[in-house]
Design an enzyme around this catalytic site. Structure first.
Site: not given
Length: 339
Positions: A39, A41-42, A62, A164
Site C-alpha cells: 500500500i 512505503k515510508g 504494518k 506529528d
C-alpha cells in the site's frame, strides 16, 4: 503517495464458504496472513494489505523496513505506536487488531484497512468526492478539522500528545469518516525526555543550531522527528519538552492551510522553519489569499492556535472544538435563512 484500498477489496461480498470455514486444528499465527499487497512505503515502515485467514477479511499489515527492524529505538517507537493506537479507542482513530512477531522475529501489527484520501490529497485537489456542491467545500473541510480535534482531545484526556499532526496524517474514508494516523511519535503520561522513543534521523546541523539561537533555549539532548512546518516552536527547539498545546499549534497550522490553500510556514528543514519563525511574522490568512473571503471567526481561531508562546494558545482542545462547531452551526443557520 499511499495507494489506499478500493471498496471492492475492503468490503467484498460475504459468501457462505468464507463465513463457515473451520479454523485449523493447530493454529499457527505465522501462517495466518496471506496475499500481501504493498500500500505504502515510508521512511520507516512498510504498509501492506493482506488477508486474515482466521477472520476471512482483508486488513492492513504494518512492519518496520528491513534496515530498521532490529534498531532498538525504532522497535520501541513501533510498539508504542501499535499500543497507543489500540488503547485510544475512538471513532477518529483506526482500530488495531494484533501486535506480534513474524517468522523472522520482527514486529508487525495489524489494523482495519481503510480506503480514501488524505487531507493532503484533498487540499491538492484530489479526492473531490468529499467536497459537497454549491460552494460548500470550506464547511466540509472545517468538519474534518473538527473531527481531528475530537481525536486529539480524546488523546489528551488520556495523557497522550500526538506530536506529528499534519495533512498527510489525516485520512478521510468513503463514509466521510475522519481518522488520525501515525501515533509513532506520541508522548504518553509518565514519559521523561530520556525515555522518549524518538530517535534522530540525523543530528541537528551547525546551521540549524545557529538558526535556533540562544534566545530560543535550544536543547540538543532530544532528537527531532516529524515535519518541521507543522511542529510548534517549542518542538523545534525543546524537542520532547512539549504538552497538548503543541498539538493545538499543529492543528492551527492545518486550519491555516485549509483557509488559504497555502502552507503556513515555508521551508522543509528545521533551520529554514526556525529562521522564518524568528524573522518573519506569519500573515493573517485573509492577507495570504486574494479574491476569497476568510471567515473572521475561523481566522481568529487559527491565529490563537498558532501563537508562538504556548501560553497565548487555547489551553485545551475542547475550546477549539467549541469554536469550530459554533461557526458551523451559524453557517448552517445562514444557509437555512437564505433558502
Amino acid at each position: 503517495m499511499p495507494t489506499y484500498a478500493k471498496q471492492k477489496d475492503a468490503y467484498p461480498i460475504v459468501h457462505l464458504e468464507e463465513t463457515d470455514v473451520d479454523l485449523p486444528s493447530n493454529p499457527n499465527s505465522r501462517l495466518r496472513y496471506v496475499y500481501f499487497k504493498q500500500i505504502a512505503k515510508g521512511g520507516k515502515c512498510n504498509i501492506q494489505s493482506c488477508k486474515d485467514l482466521h477472520l476471512r477479511r482483508v486488513i492492513c499489515y504494518k512492519t518496520l523496513r528491513p534496515e530498521l527492524a532490529k534498531d532498538p529505538a525504532e522497535r520501541k517507537r513501533f510498539i508504542r505506536e501499535a499500543r497507543v493506537t489500540a488503547m485510544l479507542q475512538h471513532p477518529n482513530t483506526i482500530p488495531t487488531y494484533e501486535l506480534g512477531r513474524d517468522a523472522s522475529g520482527n514486529y508487525y501489527f495489524t489494523m482495519k484497512l481503510v480506503y480514501g484520501a488524505t487531507l493532503r490529497e484533498l487540499l491538492e485537489g484530489e479526492g473531490e468526492f468529499i467536497y459537497p456542491a454549491h460552494g460548500r467545500a470550506l464547511p466540509n473541510l472545517i468538519r474534518i478539522v473538527e473531527q481531528v480535534a475530537h481525536a486529539l482531545h480524546y488523546a489528551h484526556q488520556h495523557g497522550v500528545v500526538h506530536r506529528d499532526i499534519k495533512p498527510e496524517n489525516v485520512l478521510i474514508g468513503p463514509f466521510s469518516e475522519v481518522l488520525v494516523l501515525d501515533w509513532g511519535m506520541a508522548k504518553v503520561e509518565g514519559e521523561s525526555t530520556e525515555e522518549s522513543p524518538s530517535a534522530p534521523v540525523q543530528p541537528m546541523s551547525a546551521t540549524e543550531r545557529k538558526a535556533a539561537g540562544d534566545d530560543l533555549g535550544l536543547t540538543m539532548a532530544n532528537p527531532l522527528q516529524g515535519s518541521p512546518p507543522y511542529l510548534s516552536p517549542e518542538q523545534l527547539v525543546l524537542r520532547n519538552t512539549v504538552d497538548l498545546r503543541s498539538d493545538i499549534y499543529s492543528l492551527g497550522a492545518i486550519l491555516y492551510e485549509v483557509l488559504t490553500k497555502d502552507r503556513m510556514i515555508p521551508g522543509e528543514t528545521v533551520s529554514e522553519v526556525l529562521d522564518y519563525i524568528r524573522n518573519q511574522v506569519v500573515p493573517r490568512p485573509s492577507d495570504r489569499v486574494e479574491g476569497r473571503d476568510v471567515p473572521e471567526v475561523l481566522e481568529q481561531v487559527c491565529l490563537k492556535c498558532v501563537a508562538r508562546d504556548p501560553d497565548d494558545r487555547y489551553s485545551s482542545m475542547d475550546q477549539v472544538i467549541n469554536e469550530l462547531i459554533s461557526w458551523q452551526k451559524s453557517t448552517l443557520r445562514g444557509w437555512e435563512a437564505a433558502a
